[in-house]
Design a protein around this motif. Structure first.
Motif, PDB file in Angstrom:
ATOM      1  N   ARG A   1       0.800  -0.934   0.038  1.00 15.48           N
ATOM      2  CA  ARG A   1       0.022  -0.119  -0.115  1.00 15.48           C
ATOM      3  C   ARG A   1       0.892   1.247   0.067  1.00 15.48           C
ATOM      4  NH1 ARG A   1      -2.739  -3.527   3.372  1.00 15.48           N
ATOM      5  NH2 ARG A   1      -2.599  -2.247   5.423  1.00 15.48           N
ATOM      6  N   TYR A   2       1.512   1.394  -1.007  1.00 18.46           N
ATOM      7  CA  TYR A   2       2.343   2.525  -1.347  1.00 18.46           C
ATOM      8  C   TYR A   2       2.073   3.494  -2.407  1.00 18.46           C
ATOM      9  CZ  TYR A   2       4.244  -0.442  -4.942  1.00 18.46           C
ATOM     10  OH  TYR A   2       4.370  -1.295  -6.034  1.00 18.46           O
ATOM     11  N   LYS A   3       2.481   4.379  -2.561  1.00 16.65           N
ATOM     12  CA  LYS A   3       2.154   5.508  -3.421  1.00 16.65           C
ATOM     13  C   LYS A   3       3.196   5.597  -4.583  1.00 16.65           C
ATOM     14  CE  LYS A   3      -1.743   6.555  -1.219  1.00 16.65           C
ATOM     15  NZ  LYS A   3      -3.249   5.907  -1.828  1.00 16.65           N
ATOM     16  N   ASP A   4       2.722   5.541  -5.780  1.00 15.50           N
ATOM     17  CA  ASP A   4       3.713   5.465  -6.788  1.00 15.50           C
ATOM     18  C   ASP A   4       4.830   6.871  -6.680  1.00 15.50           C
ATOM     19  OD1 ASP A   4       3.423   2.972  -7.565  1.00 15.50           O
ATOM     20  OD2 ASP A   4       1.997   3.892  -9.351  1.00 15.50           O
ATOM     21  N   GLU A   5       4.211   7.973  -6.147  1.00 13.89           N
ATOM     22  CA  GLU A   5       4.945   9.077  -6.190  1.00 13.89           C
ATOM     23  C   GLU A   5       5.871   9.150  -4.796  1.00 13.89           C
ATOM     24  OE1 GLU A   5       0.635  10.040  -4.698  1.00 13.89           O
ATOM     25  OE2 GLU A   5       1.805   8.970  -6.123  1.00 13.89           O
ATOM     26  N   ASP A   6       5.699   8.214  -4.067  1.00 13.93           N
ATOM     27  CA  ASP A   6       6.598   8.376  -3.108  1.00 13.93           C
ATOM     28  C   ASP A   6       7.878   7.758  -3.038  1.00 13.93           C
ATOM     29  OD1 ASP A   6       7.906   7.945  -0.411  1.00 13.93           O
ATOM     30  OD2 ASP A   6       5.892   7.846   0.677  1.00 13.93           O
ATOM     31  N   GLU A   7       9.008   8.068  -3.528  1.00  8.68           N
ATOM     32  CA  GLU A   7      10.230   7.315  -4.200  1.00  8.68           C
ATOM     33  C   GLU A   7      10.592   6.321  -2.943  1.00  8.68           C
ATOM     34  OE1 GLU A   7      13.061   9.639  -5.870  1.00  8.68           O
ATOM     35  OE2 GLU A   7      11.647  10.526  -7.149  1.00  8.68           O
ATOM     36  N   ALA A   8      10.619   6.911  -1.727  1.00 11.06           N
ATOM     37  CA  ALA A   8      11.319   6.369  -0.487  1.00 11.06           C
ATOM     38  C   ALA A   8      10.257   4.982  -0.156  1.00 11.06           C
ATOM     39  CB  ALA A   8      11.246   7.073   0.689  1.00 11.06           C
ATOM     40  N   ALA A   9       9.013   5.318  -0.458  1.00 13.14           N
ATOM     41  CA  ALA A   9       8.133   3.918   0.007  1.00 13.14           C
ATOM     42  C   ALA A   9       8.117   3.035  -1.076  1.00 13.14           C
ATOM     43  CB  ALA A   9       6.787   4.535  -0.033  1.00 13.14           C
ATOM     44  N   VAL A  10       8.362   3.558  -2.422  1.00  9.42           N
ATOM     45  CA  VAL A  10       8.535   2.598  -3.571  1.00  9.42           C
ATOM     46  C   VAL A  10       9.671   1.759  -3.507  1.00  9.42           C
ATOM     47  CG1 VAL A  10       8.824   2.327  -5.989  1.00  9.42           C
ATOM     48  CG2 VAL A  10       7.071   3.902  -5.136  1.00  9.42           C
ATOM     49  N   LYS A  11      10.918   2.292  -3.020  1.00 12.17           N
ATOM     50  CA  LYS A  11      12.133   1.728  -2.620  1.00 12.17           C
ATOM     51  C   LYS A  11      12.145   0.528  -1.772  1.00 12.17           C
ATOM     52  CE  LYS A  11      17.074   2.699  -1.946  1.00 12.17           C
ATOM     53  NZ  LYS A  11      17.951   3.699  -1.628  1.00 12.17           N
ATOM     54  N   CYS A  12      11.450   0.632  -0.862  1.00  8.53           N
ATOM     55  CA  CYS A  12      11.382  -0.345   0.495  1.00  8.53           C
ATOM     56  C   CYS A  12      10.372  -1.042  -0.054  1.00  8.53           C
ATOM     57  CB  CYS A  12      10.651   0.602   1.538  1.00  8.53           C
ATOM     58  SG  CYS A  12      11.954   1.596   2.658  1.00  8.53           S
ATOM     59  N   ALA A  13       9.313  -1.093  -0.882  1.00  8.30           N
ATOM     60  CA  ALA A  13       8.689  -2.338  -1.399  1.00  8.30           C
ATOM     61  C   ALA A  13       9.281  -2.891  -2.393  1.00  8.30           C
ATOM     62  CB  ALA A  13       7.067  -1.503  -1.818  1.00  8.30           C
ATOM     63  N   GLU A  14      10.050  -2.208  -3.075  1.00  3.02           N
ATOM     64  CA  GLU A  14      10.906  -3.141  -4.064  1.00  3.02           C
ATOM     65  C   GLU A  14      11.941  -3.810  -3.437  1.00  3.02           C
ATOM     66  OE1 GLU A  14      11.936  -0.277  -7.025  1.00  3.02           O
ATOM     67  OE2 GLU A  14      10.037  -0.389  -8.136  1.00  3.02           O
ATOM     68  N   GLU A  15      12.401  -3.432  -2.423  1.00  2.00           N
ATOM     69  CA  GLU A  15      13.325  -4.175  -1.904  1.00  2.00           C
ATOM     70  C   GLU A  15      12.728  -5.454  -1.215  1.00  2.00           C
ATOM     71  OE1 GLU A  15      16.287  -4.330   2.329  1.00  2.00           O
ATOM     72  OE2 GLU A  15      15.367  -2.357   1.356  1.00  2.00           O
ATOM     73  N   ALA A  16      11.388  -5.460  -0.632  1.00  4.44           N
ATOM     74  CA  ALA A  16      10.912  -6.834  -0.078  1.00  4.44           C
ATOM     75  C   ALA A  16      10.338  -7.572  -1.335  1.00  4.44           C
ATOM     76  CB  ALA A  16       9.468  -5.986   0.714  1.00  4.44           C
ATOM     77  N   HIS A  17       9.975  -7.015  -2.453  1.00  2.00           N
ATOM     78  CA  HIS A  17       9.691  -7.705  -3.601  1.00  2.00           C
ATOM     79  C   HIS A  17      10.727  -8.771  -4.155  1.00  2.00           C
ATOM     80  CE1 HIS A  17       6.382  -4.459  -4.567  1.00  2.00           C
ATOM     81  NE2 HIS A  17       5.979  -5.093  -3.455  1.00  2.00           N
ATOM     82  N   ARG A  18      12.054  -8.010  -3.851  1.00  2.00           N
ATOM     83  CA  ARG A  18      13.203  -8.720  -4.425  1.00  2.00           C
ATOM     84  C   ARG A  18      13.455  -9.710  -3.594  1.00  2.00           C
ATOM     85  NH1 ARG A  18      15.051  -3.510  -5.779  1.00  2.00           N
ATOM     86  NH2 ARG A  18      16.318  -3.592  -3.688  1.00  2.00           N
ATOM     87  N   ASP A  19      13.271  -9.547  -2.386  1.00  2.00           N
ATOM     88  CA  ASP A  19      13.628 -10.624  -1.124  1.00  2.00           C
ATOM     89  C   ASP A  19      12.733 -11.880  -1.363  1.00  2.00           C
ATOM     90  OD1 ASP A  19      15.658  -8.954  -0.122  1.00  2.00           O
ATOM     91  OD2 ASP A  19      14.504  -8.333   1.585  1.00  2.00           O
ATOM     92  N   MET A  20      11.355 -11.295  -1.760  1.00  2.00           N
ATOM     93  CA  MET A  20      10.433 -12.251  -2.045  1.00  2.00           C
ATOM     94  C   MET A  20      10.868 -13.376  -3.173  1.00  2.00           C
ATOM     95  SD  MET A  20       6.323 -11.963  -3.099  1.00  2.00           S
ATOM     96  CE  MET A  20       6.706 -11.873  -4.852  1.00  2.00           C
ATOM     97  N   LEU A  21      11.001 -12.641  -4.324  1.00  2.00           N
ATOM     98  CA  LEU A  21      11.440 -13.316  -5.588  1.00  2.00           C
ATOM     99  C   LEU A  21      12.516 -14.126  -5.362  1.00  2.00           C
ATOM    100  CD1 LEU A  21      10.714 -13.931  -8.518  1.00  2.00           C
ATOM    101  CD2 LEU A  21      11.616 -11.807  -9.074  1.00  2.00           C
ATOM    102  N   ASP A  22      13.621 -13.890  -4.661  1.00  2.00           N
ATOM    103  CA  ASP A  22      14.855 -14.455  -4.562  1.00  2.00           C
ATOM    104  C   ASP A  22      14.538 -15.597  -3.771  1.00  2.00           C
ATOM    105  OD1 ASP A  22      16.421 -12.458  -5.820  1.00  2.00           O
ATOM    106  OD2 ASP A  22      17.239 -11.690  -4.047  1.00  2.00           O
ATOM    107  N   TRP A  23      13.870 -15.493  -2.891  1.00  2.00           N
ATOM    108  CA  TRP A  23      13.457 -16.862  -2.082  1.00  2.00           C
ATOM    109  C   TRP A  23      12.902 -17.758  -3.027  1.00  2.00           C
ATOM    110  CZ3 TRP A  23      15.127 -17.780   2.676  1.00  2.00           C
ATOM    111  CH2 TRP A  23      14.479 -18.832   3.377  1.00  2.00           C
ATOM    112  N   PHE A  24      11.889 -17.505  -3.626  1.00  2.00           N
ATOM    113  CA  PHE A  24      11.205 -18.326  -4.561  1.00  2.00           C
ATOM    114  C   PHE A  24      12.399 -19.159  -5.738  1.00  2.00           C
ATOM    115  CE2 PHE A  24       7.079 -16.169  -3.690  1.00  2.00           C
ATOM    116  CZ  PHE A  24       6.759 -17.115  -2.659  1.00  2.00           C
ATOM    117  N   VAL A  25      13.217 -18.190  -6.055  1.00  2.00           N
ATOM    118  CA  VAL A  25      14.290 -18.607  -7.084  1.00  2.00           C
ATOM    119  C   VAL A  25      15.060 -19.678  -6.550  1.00  2.00           C
ATOM    120  CG1 VAL A  25      16.133 -17.900  -8.572  1.00  2.00           C
ATOM    121  CG2 VAL A  25      14.136 -16.601  -8.567  1.00  2.00           C
TER     122      VAL A  25
END
Length: 239
Positions: free
Chosen positions: A211-235
């Motif tokens: 539930r981040y806003k696209d215009e909030d760069e810091a929030a997007v960065k944190c969300a994307e870090e979590a997304h990468r961690d999730m994807l790395d786990w599945f890989v």
């Protein structure tokens, strides 16, 4: 505050966003994306705001682009939580949408995936969806699990996990506070037969990965870090 922390910052829902499409799978309307020929599937279980959340569908597309067949079922039956609905406040709404019911429904979707020839399945759950995923992880229905800012997940649940599990939590979280996540970590550390990973993201609140806003760069960065961690786990555990 109109409800618990999990009810804050609701997304604007849209049935038209994303590169995938909606089809019926295992008896449920599901957003599907990625290669339908892949033998590796990822089940994404939404938070209380449901499977039409644009950020959830964007993440599904991202996971699909990594070579997975991704399914986001509508376990809320077109009835996501609506903030400030005086007739159905959160305690009333949640009675109609127990995670135990979601667990039974997820088994139907997993069965449908296996009937398509899928050989390995990972599942990630967000907030409400994390409880569904931890139940799957206790019963060997999946081969890898990720929980992001979990709700309703207990230490007993973690003791029962049988598959590799990653827990991505928030520093500012009244529902699954850092103290609880540290207990999760300790419990996983004494289970050598199960690989576990717990990470507490500093400076973010419950729901930050969705539930981040696209215009909030810091929030997007944190969300994307979590997304990468999730994807790395599945890989790591499915490929």
């Amino acid at each position: 505050m109109s409800g618990p922390q999990c009810c804050e910052n609701p997304p604007t829902l849209s049935s038209s966003c994303g590169a995938g499409h909606v089809e019926e799978l295992g008896g449920f309307k599901s957003y599907v994306t990625g290669s339908p020929d892949s033998k590796l599937a990822i089940l994404l279980v939404s938070d209380i705001f449901g499977y039409e959340a644009p950020n959830l569908r964007k993440l599904a597309d991202k996971v699909g682009a990594a070579g997975f067949y991704v399914v986001v079922p509508d376990f809320l039956y077109g009835d996501p939580y609506v903030l400030d609905n005086a007739e159905r406040p959160f305690p009333v709404w949640i009675k109609d949408h127990g995670a135990d019911k979601g667990f039974e429904e997820a088994k139907q979707v997993i069965s449908a995936l296996k009937s398509k020839g899928v050989s390995k399945i990972g599942a990630a759950g967000f907030c409400w969806g994390a409880k569904v995923v931890v139940e799957l992880a206790k019963c060997d229905y999946i081969q890898a699990a990720v929980m992001l800012h979990p709700s309703f997940v207990t230490l007993d649940d973690i003791h029962g996990v049988k598959v590799p599990i990653s827990v991505l939590g928030a520093e500012i979280d009244q529902i699954s506070p850092p103290e609880l996540l540290k207990q999760f970590d300790e419990a996983l550390n004494v289970k050598p037969e199960v690989d576990g990973f717990v990470k507490i993201f500093p400076g973010v609140a419950h729901g930050w990965s969705m539930r981040y806003k696209d215009e909030d760069e810091a929030a997007v960065k944190c969300a994307e870090e979590a997304h990468r961690d999730m994807l790395d786990w599945f890989v790591k555990y499915l490929k």
